[in-house]
Design a protein around this motif. Sequence first.
Motif, short mmCIF file in Angstrom:
data_model
loop_
_atom_site.label_atom_id
_atom_site.label_comp_id
_atom_site.label_asym_id
_atom_site.label_seq_id
_atom_site.Cartn_x
_atom_site.Cartn_y
_atom_site.Cartn_z
N ARG A 22 0.81 -1.22 0.00
CA ARG A 22 0.00 0.00 0.00
C ARG A 22 0.84 1.27 0.00
O ARG A 22 0.50 2.26 -0.65
CB ARG A 22 -0.94 0.01 1.21
N SER A 23 1.96 1.26 0.71
CA SER A 23 2.76 2.49 0.83
C SER A 23 3.60 2.78 -0.40
O SER A 23 4.00 3.92 -0.63
CB SER A 23 3.69 2.39 2.05
N ARG A 24 3.87 1.76 -1.21
CA ARG A 24 4.84 1.91 -2.30
C ARG A 24 4.19 1.85 -3.68
O ARG A 24 3.18 1.20 -3.88
CB ARG A 24 5.91 0.81 -2.22
N GLU A 25 4.83 2.54 -4.63
CA GLU A 25 4.45 2.48 -6.04
C GLU A 25 5.71 2.52 -6.88
O GLU A 25 6.74 3.06 -6.45
CB GLU A 25 3.57 3.67 -6.43
N VAL A 26 5.63 1.96 -8.10
CA VAL A 26 6.71 2.11 -9.07
C VAL A 26 6.47 3.39 -9.86
O VAL A 26 5.37 3.60 -10.37
CB VAL A 26 6.78 0.90 -10.01
N VAL A 27 7.48 4.24 -9.92
CA VAL A 27 7.37 5.51 -10.64
C VAL A 27 8.49 5.59 -11.67
O VAL A 27 9.40 4.76 -11.69
CB VAL A 27 7.47 6.71 -9.66
N VAL A 28 8.42 6.59 -12.54
CA VAL A 28 9.47 6.82 -13.53
C VAL A 28 10.15 8.15 -13.19
O VAL A 28 9.51 9.21 -13.19
CB VAL A 28 8.91 6.87 -14.96
N ASP A 155 6.52 23.41 -12.16
CA ASP A 155 6.07 22.34 -13.07
C ASP A 155 5.69 21.09 -12.29
O ASP A 155 5.68 19.99 -12.81
CB ASP A 155 7.14 22.00 -14.10
N GLY A 156 5.37 21.28 -11.01
CA GLY A 156 5.00 20.17 -10.15
C GLY A 156 6.05 19.85 -9.10
O GLY A 156 5.73 19.25 -8.07
N ARG A 157 7.29 20.29 -9.34
CA ARG A 157 8.37 19.91 -8.43
C ARG A 157 8.36 20.70 -7.12
O ARG A 157 9.16 20.45 -6.23
CB ARG A 157 9.73 20.03 -9.12
N ARG A 158 7.48 21.66 -7.00
CA ARG A 158 7.39 22.43 -5.76
C ARG A 158 6.53 21.74 -4.70
O ARG A 158 6.37 22.27 -3.59
CB ARG A 158 6.84 23.82 -6.05
N THR A 159 5.95 20.61 -5.06
CA THR A 159 5.14 19.84 -4.11
C THR A 159 5.79 18.48 -3.89
O THR A 159 6.06 17.75 -4.86
CB THR A 159 3.71 19.63 -4.64
N ALA A 160 6.07 18.13 -2.65
CA ALA A 160 6.64 16.82 -2.34
C ALA A 160 5.53 15.78 -2.36
O ALA A 160 4.57 15.88 -1.60
CB ALA A 160 7.32 16.85 -0.97
N ASP A 161 5.66 14.80 -3.26
CA ASP A 161 4.62 13.79 -3.45
C ASP A 161 5.04 12.40 -2.97
O ASP A 161 4.26 11.45 -3.08
CB ASP A 161 4.24 13.70 -4.93
N GLY A 162 6.27 12.28 -2.48
CA GLY A 162 6.72 10.97 -2.01
C GLY A 162 8.20 10.98 -1.70
O GLY A 162 8.85 12.04 -1.72
N ILE A 163 8.73 9.79 -1.42
CA ILE A 163 10.14 9.63 -1.05
C ILE A 163 10.72 8.46 -1.85
O ILE A 163 10.11 7.39 -1.92
CB ILE A 163 10.29 9.35 0.46
N VAL A 180 7.97 5.61 -1.86
CA VAL A 180 7.00 5.55 -0.77
C VAL A 180 6.09 6.78 -0.93
O VAL A 180 6.56 7.92 -0.84
CB VAL A 180 7.70 5.57 0.60
N LEU A 181 4.80 6.53 -1.16
CA LEU A 181 3.89 7.62 -1.50
C LEU A 181 2.81 7.87 -0.46
O LEU A 181 2.08 8.87 -0.57
CB LEU A 181 3.21 7.35 -2.85
N ARG A 182 2.70 7.00 0.56
CA ARG A 182 1.61 7.19 1.52
C ARG A 182 1.82 6.32 2.76
O ARG A 182 2.51 5.31 2.71
CB ARG A 182 0.26 6.86 0.88
N ASP A 183 1.20 6.71 3.84
CA ASP A 183 1.04 5.89 5.05
C ASP A 183 2.33 5.22 5.50
O ASP A 183 2.50 4.00 5.40
CB ASP A 183 -0.04 4.82 4.82
N ALA A 184 3.25 6.02 6.01
CA ALA A 184 4.53 5.48 6.50
C ALA A 184 5.09 6.40 7.57
O ALA A 184 4.69 7.57 7.70
CB ALA A 184 5.52 5.34 5.35
N GLU A 185 6.02 5.86 8.37
CA GLU A 185 6.81 6.65 9.31
C GLU A 185 8.26 6.64 8.81
O GLU A 185 8.78 5.57 8.45
CB GLU A 185 6.76 6.05 10.70
N VAL A 186 8.89 7.81 8.78
CA VAL A 186 10.24 7.91 8.21
C VAL A 186 11.16 8.67 9.17
O VAL A 186 10.69 9.44 10.02
CB VAL A 186 10.21 8.60 6.83
N ILE A 187 12.46 8.46 8.99
CA ILE A 187 13.47 9.07 9.86
C ILE A 187 13.95 10.38 9.24
O ILE A 187 14.48 10.40 8.12
CB ILE A 187 14.66 8.11 10.06
N GLU A 188 13.79 11.45 9.95
CA GLU A 188 14.09 12.79 9.42
C GLU A 188 15.52 12.93 8.92
O GLU A 188 15.77 13.45 7.83
CB GLU A 188 13.81 13.83 10.50
#
Length: 211
Positions: A22-28, A155-163, A180-188
Amino acid sequence: MTIKTEGIHPGEFLLSEANGTRSREVVVITAGSGLLRAGTLISQLTAANALTPTAKAGNTGNGTIGSVVVTSAAASGPHVLTIVEAAANGGVFEVYDPSGQFVGEGHVGQAFIGGGLTFTLGDGSTDFVVGDGFTLAVKASLGEWTAYDDDGTDDGRRTADGILYASVDASVVDVEATAVLRDAEVIERLLTGLDVNGAADLAGLGIVIRP
């Protein structure tokens, strides 16, 4: 003594994520993004696709390129068009993508369709000769991803949409990657590109940043 610094391992920034995939997707990751390491904040691009032709210095023929359509199936980056057969009021050309792969063969005065590109190389008042050519600067980034940059082009890069989950090199060609695009805990401290606005964007995706 040589000091070596160990990089961030794939997924090292993750503390927890949702069940299954659920948290991950394949992107280009779009070409030109460079070397991005695991934990980099990334953004999905919204800018329209485009092709900008530049005639090779010293061309004999003076025809031009028009009727351009670019889809996101094209590879972003400089394509090379070269005349390989000359003819009166015509000719044959070949197109290669940024990685040097053959895209297709076309004819002067006829629509070229291939590799996500459609265009027509028109015949000018002076015919092309063998070796004439164009550089086709292709931006086929609509829906693709690059590093987040709150101060960058709008052009979209001003919004953080994932990691970005693992490091990739998209300096020359588009590269598939896991994010990782949703529902996760991450280390700053293991995130790259994080700022106040980026943190707020991630929070809206259910990505919680822990110290």
